[in-house]
Design a protein around this motif. Sequence first.
Motif, mmCIF file in Angstrom:
data_model
loop_
_atom_site.group_PDB
_atom_site.id
_atom_site.type_symbol
_atom_site.label_atom_id
_atom_site.label_comp_id
_atom_site.label_asym_id
_atom_site.label_seq_id
_atom_site.Cartn_x
_atom_site.Cartn_y
_atom_site.Cartn_z
ATOM 1 N N UNK A 19 0.715 -1.075 0.071
ATOM 2 C CA UNK A 19 0.004 -0.008 -0.077
ATOM 3 C C UNK A 19 0.747 1.419 -0.178
ATOM 4 N N UNK A 20 2.034 1.112 0.314
ATOM 5 C CA UNK A 20 3.058 2.327 0.262
ATOM 6 C C UNK A 20 3.128 3.238 -1.046
ATOM 7 N N UNK A 21 3.131 2.652 -1.928
ATOM 8 C CA UNK A 21 3.269 3.324 -3.598
ATOM 9 C C UNK A 21 1.947 4.286 -3.720
ATOM 10 N N UNK A 22 0.771 3.806 -3.177
ATOM 11 C CA UNK A 22 -0.384 4.580 -3.196
ATOM 12 C C UNK A 22 -0.722 5.540 -2.319
ATOM 13 N N UNK A 23 -0.121 5.427 -1.087
ATOM 14 C CA UNK A 23 -0.369 6.301 -0.074
ATOM 15 C C UNK A 23 0.437 7.861 -0.107
ATOM 16 N N UNK A 24 1.404 7.532 -0.561
ATOM 17 C CA UNK A 24 2.490 8.808 -0.464
ATOM 18 C C UNK A 24 3.170 9.128 -1.739
ATOM 19 N N UNK A 25 3.666 10.319 -2.027
ATOM 20 C CA UNK A 25 4.305 10.696 -3.215
ATOM 21 C C UNK A 25 5.731 10.594 -3.298
ATOM 22 N N UNK A 26 6.311 10.196 -2.140
ATOM 23 C CA UNK A 26 7.857 9.832 -2.176
ATOM 24 C C UNK A 26 8.154 8.580 -2.830
ATOM 25 N N UNK A 27 9.432 8.657 -3.539
ATOM 26 C CA UNK A 27 9.616 7.303 -3.998
ATOM 27 C C UNK A 27 10.367 6.193 -3.078
ATOM 28 N N UNK A 28 9.890 5.196 -2.938
ATOM 29 C CA UNK A 28 10.017 4.119 -1.673
ATOM 30 C C UNK A 28 10.040 5.001 -0.419
ATOM 31 N N UNK A 29 9.199 5.880 -0.115
ATOM 32 C CA UNK A 29 8.794 6.520 1.177
ATOM 33 C C UNK A 29 9.818 7.388 1.584
ATOM 34 N N UNK A 30 11.016 7.586 0.703
ATOM 35 C CA UNK A 30 12.062 8.092 1.330
ATOM 36 C C UNK A 30 12.416 9.362 0.514
ATOM 37 N N UNK A 31 12.681 9.376 -0.551
ATOM 38 C CA UNK A 31 13.160 10.580 -1.920
ATOM 39 C C UNK A 31 11.796 11.356 -2.048
ATOM 40 N N UNK A 32 11.999 12.369 -1.809
ATOM 41 C CA UNK A 32 10.785 13.293 -2.506
ATOM 42 C C UNK A 32 10.957 13.475 -3.806
ATOM 43 N N UNK A 33 9.624 13.705 -4.420
ATOM 44 C CA UNK A 33 9.601 13.927 -6.020
ATOM 45 C C UNK A 33 8.892 15.327 -6.021
ATOM 46 N N UNK A 34 9.246 16.001 -7.327
ATOM 47 C CA UNK A 34 8.714 17.412 -7.609
ATOM 48 C C UNK A 34 7.302 17.201 -8.115
ATOM 49 N N UNK A 35 7.536 16.293 -8.911
ATOM 50 C CA UNK A 35 5.942 15.777 -9.732
ATOM 51 C C UNK A 35 5.325 14.861 -9.130
ATOM 52 N N UNK A 36 4.055 14.561 -9.118
ATOM 53 C CA UNK A 36 3.348 13.584 -8.822
ATOM 54 C C UNK A 36 3.608 12.369 -9.511
ATOM 55 N N UNK A 37 3.610 11.364 -8.718
ATOM 56 C CA UNK A 37 3.857 10.028 -9.321
ATOM 57 C C UNK A 37 2.788 9.418 -10.167
ATOM 58 N N UNK A 38 3.184 8.865 -11.475
ATOM 59 C CA UNK A 38 2.167 8.240 -12.524
ATOM 60 C C UNK A 38 1.754 6.737 -11.918
ATOM 61 N N UNK A 39 0.725 6.246 -12.362
ATOM 62 C CA UNK A 39 0.508 4.929 -12.145
ATOM 63 C C UNK A 39 1.777 3.928 -12.623
ATOM 64 N N UNK A 40 2.263 4.219 -13.663
ATOM 65 C CA UNK A 40 3.398 3.228 -13.862
ATOM 66 C C UNK A 40 4.444 3.536 -13.110
ATOM 67 N N UNK A 41 4.646 4.608 -12.634
ATOM 68 C CA UNK A 41 6.050 4.427 -11.424
ATOM 69 C C UNK A 41 5.233 3.981 -10.168
ATOM 70 N N UNK A 42 4.386 4.081 -9.806
ATOM 71 C CA UNK A 42 3.557 3.316 -8.736
ATOM 72 C C UNK A 42 3.682 1.823 -8.813
ATOM 73 N N UNK A 43 3.401 1.231 -10.093
ATOM 74 C CA UNK A 43 3.896 -0.350 -10.211
ATOM 75 C C UNK A 43 5.132 -0.494 -10.190
#
Length: 100
Positions: A19-43
């Motif tokens: 559930x972690x990829x769908x709850x937050x916008x950080x990459x692996x819940x550690x590194x922040x991102x400037x743009x929102x994550x897409x579905x492919x990035x979450x997968x």
Amino acid sequence: MTHTSSVWLVLLAAFVAANLPFINERWLAVWPRQAPKTLWMRLLELLVLYALVGALGIALEQYAGQISPQGWEFYATTASLFATLAFPGFVYRYLYRHRG
């Protein structure tokens, strides 16, 4: 650690990681991102977290004794279970109407 507690630990880790990829916008819940994550990035993140939870399971199995060899059926089943555990996060992100 007993076998029962290690199984519950892996299941809890799998539920949180799925559930972690769908709850937050950080990459692996550690590194922040400037743009929102897409579905492919979450997968993609879901696949990475699946591998990390699998590594935890293998480590606990090694701690308990000998590692059993696994075929493709095991990985197909655990990937399906991981995708099923990710369903609440997917519903929250894409199907639930957020107000505001």
